[in-house]
Structure formats: structure tokens, C-alpha cells
Design a protein around this motif. Sequence first.
Motif, short mmCIF file in Angstrom:
data_model
loop_
_atom_site.label_atom_id
_atom_site.label_comp_id
_atom_site.label_asym_id
_atom_site.label_seq_id
_atom_site.Cartn_x
_atom_site.Cartn_y
_atom_site.Cartn_z
N ASN A 31 0.80 -1.23 0.00
CA ASN A 31 0.00 0.00 0.00
C ASN A 31 0.83 1.27 0.00
N TYR A 32 2.13 1.13 -0.14
CA TYR A 32 3.03 2.28 -0.10
C TYR A 32 3.52 2.63 -1.50
N ASN A 33 3.68 3.91 -1.74
CA ASN A 33 4.44 4.38 -2.89
C ASN A 33 5.92 4.14 -2.58
N MET A 34 6.65 3.66 -3.56
CA MET A 34 8.06 3.32 -3.33
C MET A 34 8.95 4.15 -4.26
N GLY A 35 10.03 4.66 -3.68
CA GLY A 35 10.88 5.52 -4.47
C GLY A 35 12.35 5.20 -4.34
N TRP A 36 13.12 5.75 -5.28
CA TRP A 36 14.58 5.70 -5.24
C TRP A 36 15.10 7.14 -5.21
N ALA A 49 13.32 8.18 -8.91
CA ALA A 49 12.13 7.58 -9.50
C ALA A 49 11.17 7.15 -8.40
N GLN A 50 9.91 7.04 -8.74
CA GLN A 50 8.90 6.54 -7.81
C GLN A 50 7.87 5.73 -8.56
N SER A 57 1.35 4.20 -10.96
CA SER A 57 1.96 5.27 -11.77
C SER A 57 3.46 5.26 -11.52
N THR A 58 4.20 5.90 -12.42
CA THR A 58 5.64 6.04 -12.25
C THR A 58 6.05 7.48 -12.54
N TYR A 59 7.08 7.91 -11.83
CA TYR A 59 7.66 9.23 -12.05
C TYR A 59 9.18 9.07 -12.12
N THR A 105 4.66 14.57 -1.41
CA THR A 105 4.85 14.50 -2.85
C THR A 105 5.94 13.49 -3.18
N HIS A 106 5.91 13.00 -4.40
CA HIS A 106 6.76 11.87 -4.78
C HIS A 106 8.24 12.23 -4.76
#
Length: 125
Positions: A31-36, A49-50, A57-59, A105-106
Amino acid sequence: QAQLQESGGGLVQAGGSLRLSCVGSGRSFTNYNMGWFRQTPGKEHDFVAQIGAFSSSTYYADSVKGRFTISRDDIENTLYLQMNSLKPEDTAVYYCAARSQYRGTHNTPASYDYWGQGTQVTVSS
């Protein structure tokens, strides 16, 4: 206790590839957004990136767009970063991080709740 652990860093020549992994433990990060993020000495964490919860979605940072790909395997509780066409300026310590949905925010490090210890990526010219 929830933890994130990165692996896959190393030394690579310019133009080469690396795949970073980040394994979560102690809880599910589905359930978490994951980022680098990445960090060089004396500088703040820079967003890389996220990927959203459920791969919604990806950013990407402009500097890595078209070269890096973020993905996740929620069954394995693992986050990935495929890095191709590496450049010397990609040299940094890379961190994975988890952000609660709808929080912050991401691309803001302060929005993330959990962080790994980091893995060093060095790209030689």
C-alpha cells in the motif's frame, strides 16, 4: 520493525547497466508508494524515480528518464531499479524509500516514512 535493504550496487563502466533491488521486511509495502533517491557527498537526497502503490503510476527525474526503469514485485515485497546507459554523473549512494499513500509529494525526501541504508553505485569514465 519495518525495514528496507538495498543491494546490487557496484562499480561499472560508463554505458553499462546495473539492477538495484530493495527488499522490505517487517511489514508489507503493497500500500506504499516506493521511491529511489540518490546522494553524493555534501548534497541532499536527489529524487530518482517513484512507483505508486499497486504500480499505479511512475515518475522519473529528467536526468534518468529513458535510461532507468522502476518496478516492484509486491509478492516478494521487493522494489527494483534497472539502470542502463550509466554515466559518471550517476555515481552516488542510492536509497530506496517508502511513502504512505496520499502523503506529501513523490519527489520530496521528507514525505517518505521508511528508508534503506543505501548502496553505492560508481560509474567510471
